[in-house]
Design an enzyme around this catalytic site. Structure first.
Site, PDB file in Angstrom:
ATOM      1  N   CYS A 232      72.707  37.756  26.493  1.00 14.00           N
ATOM      2  CA  CYS A 232      72.570  37.343  27.752  1.00 14.00           C
ATOM      3  C   CYS A 232      73.084  38.518  28.218  1.00 14.00           C
ATOM      4  CB  CYS A 232      73.643  36.113  28.261  1.00 14.00           C
ATOM      5  SG  CYS A 232      73.714  34.732  27.124  1.00 14.00           S
ATOM      6  N   ALA A 233      72.312  39.158  28.673  1.00 12.20           N
ATOM      7  CA  ALA A 233      73.024  41.128  29.046  1.00 12.20           C
ATOM      8  C   ALA A 233      72.491  40.531  30.487  1.00 12.20           C
ATOM      9  CB  ALA A 233      71.914  41.900  28.316  1.00 12.20           C
ATOM     10  N   GLY A 236      73.306  44.407  32.897  1.00  9.04           N
ATOM     11  CA  GLY A 236      73.895  44.857  32.021  1.00  9.04           C
ATOM     12  C   GLY A 236      74.672  45.503  32.066  1.00  9.04           C
ATOM     13  N   ASP A 283      61.050  34.881  25.417  1.00  8.79           N
ATOM     14  CA  ASP A 283      60.650  34.652  25.863  1.00  8.79           C
ATOM     15  C   ASP A 283      60.026  33.180  24.872  1.00  8.79           C
ATOM     16  OD1 ASP A 283      59.095  35.884  24.014  1.00  8.79           O
ATOM     17  OD2 ASP A 283      57.858  36.929  25.022  1.00  8.79           O
ATOM     18  N   ASP A 301      77.710  36.499  26.020  1.00 10.33           N
ATOM     19  CA  ASP A 301      77.814  36.166  27.411  1.00 10.33           C
ATOM     20  C   ASP A 301      77.534  35.174  27.987  1.00 10.33           C
ATOM     21  OD1 ASP A 301      79.523  36.591  29.583  1.00 10.33           O
ATOM     22  OD2 ASP A 301      78.756  37.974  30.550  1.00 10.33           O
ATOM     23  N   CYS A 354      82.588  33.602  32.352  1.00  8.64           N
ATOM     24  CA  CYS A 354      83.463  33.923  32.990  1.00  8.64           C
ATOM     25  C   CYS A 354      83.833  32.386  34.159  1.00  8.64           C
ATOM     26  CB  CYS A 354      82.736  34.672  34.783  1.00  8.64           C
ATOM     27  SG  CYS A 354      80.902  34.147  35.241  1.00  8.64           S
TER      28      CYS A 354
END
Length: 406
Positions: A232-233, A236, A283, A301, A354
């Protein structure tokens, strides 16, 4: 402090867009700062910080001013008057501030400060949920900490420089920084400033990244030469840190469902001199399945409520809905189940958010480990970061290892 009409007007215009139109505060502030080329850094600082301040304390100020959403322009001026009065700023003789009851504002503030959800300015449902999950004592402290202005933290890009060299370079440019004990590549600006215009930034010597976020790549225990997937970059921030820790050796596959975010990562990677990153858009299920059992390290993440980063995104608490939180928890479980299959036997996985809520964090990890897809993994360690303890963003990370079946 003396209030300037054009700066106050800009702030009021911005608040109307944020509160009534649902625009994101950071995007609104970016636009506001381009409004007048004559503005200096102090002027821009006033507009940005005042806007964020009033967004942060919206509920408290609205209760004191006795106004309700959707706000009229006059209502916003009333919120502004409350903000200024509580900051001890003398109100100028403008029609917007006529008959402002200064003494009453201070009295109402003292009265409403006895009620946590109003004093700390949180919607009822978030206040109730956080108290239920964290306990009253912890939530009292965390709610206050999440309303503090976030520091500007830099991460030295070790592909191009060292923390010591960066500190010296910035000092020559009149940016004073300090090291943070326990954070490998982090520097904290002693005073808030726009570092994006510096040559050091343009040369790729650093990224702006909160100290808590900088711990995630280290937690993943990467080494030069291995294969890492950041699932889940986004744009980045952690991907670039992983590439730096790997010294540009090995392969980092950055994946996301949003192609535009990966394009931004490509641009950032070029500036940072990170050459071992490959971008892949998710996709369909194919890009995931192609990597089953292939990765030495996988970072998830995960999308989350973002309650740990309210200091830098104060408008998020007004946009967040309980129904979204329930949906995102389902998504977290699905992602953990699917993306964990990319870890090869003997490899490691980090699940991070987070968020400060156990239901998005340790409870998700516990659920995964008891599921069919999680039975091949063992729990190694976890790190829970709360703002009131660290002084930085709230974060969670858990390290899991896939059993070696050989």
């Amino acid at each position: 402090m003396r209030l300037h009409r054009n700066l106050c007007f800009a702030t009021v215009d911005g608040l109307l867009l944020i509160f009534n139109e649902g625009n994101y505060a950071d995007k609104v502030v970016q636009q506001l700062l381009k409004r007048d080329k004559r503005w200096g850094s102090r002027d821009r600082g006033f507009v940005a910080e005042t806007t964020y301040d009033i967004v942060r304390w919206k509920r408290l100020y609205a209760e004191i001013a006795n106004v309700k959403e959707p706000f009229s322009r006059d209502d916003i001026w009333r919120l502004f008057a409350v903000w200024a009065t509580l900051k001890g700023i003398k109100l100028p003789d403008w029609k917007y501030f006529e008959n402002t009851p200064t003494r009453k504002i201070k009295g109402r503030f003292d009265e409403l400060s006895q009620i946590r959800k109003i004093k700390e300015s949180f919607p009822d449902w978030i206040d109730e949920l956080a108290e239920k999950e964290l306990g009253e004592t912890v939530w009292n402290k965390e709610a206050a900490a999440l309303n503090e202005q976030a520091d500007v933290i830099l991460r030295a890009n070790t592909l191009k420089t060292t923390k010591e060299k960066l500190k010296s370079e910035l000092f020559d440019l009149d940016f004073d920084t300090e090291e943070i004990k326990g954070y490998l590549d982090a520097l904290k600006l002693k005073e808030r400033a726009n570092v994006f215009t510096t040559e050091a930034f343009k040369k790729g010597w650093f990224e702006v990244q909160d100290a808590s976020s900088q711990l995630v790549a280290e937690f993943l225990d990467v080494k030069p030469g291995i294969k890492v997937v950041d699932t889940c970059a986004g744009a980045g921030g952690k991907t670039l840190h992983i590439a730096a820790l790997m010294e540009n050796k090995g392969q980092v596959i950055a994946m996301d469902i949003y192609e535009n975010k990966l394009r931004e990562l490509k641009r950032r990677a070029k500036r940072a001199g990170a050459h071992n990153i490959e971008m892949r858009t998710i996709d369909s299920t194919k890009p995931i399945k192609k990597l089953y059992d292939k990765a030495d390290r996988v970072l998830i993440d995960a999308p989350c409520s973002g309650l740990g980063v309210l200091r830098r995104n104060p408008d998020a608490k007004w946009k967040l809905e309980a129904s979204f939180l329930e949906r995102i928890k389902t998504t977290q479980r699905e992602i953990l189940s699917s993306y964990s299959r990319m870890v090869k036997p003997g490899g490691k996985l980090v699940y991070a958010t987070c968020s400060i809520l156990p239901s998005e964090n340790q409870e998700q990890v516990k659920h995964f480990l008891t599921s069919e897809s999680g039975k091949e993994f063992t729990f190694v360690k976890e790190k829970k970061i709360l703002s009131h303890e660290s002084g930085f963003d709230g974060f969670y990370m858990a390290l899991l290892e896939r059993k070696n079946t050989k």
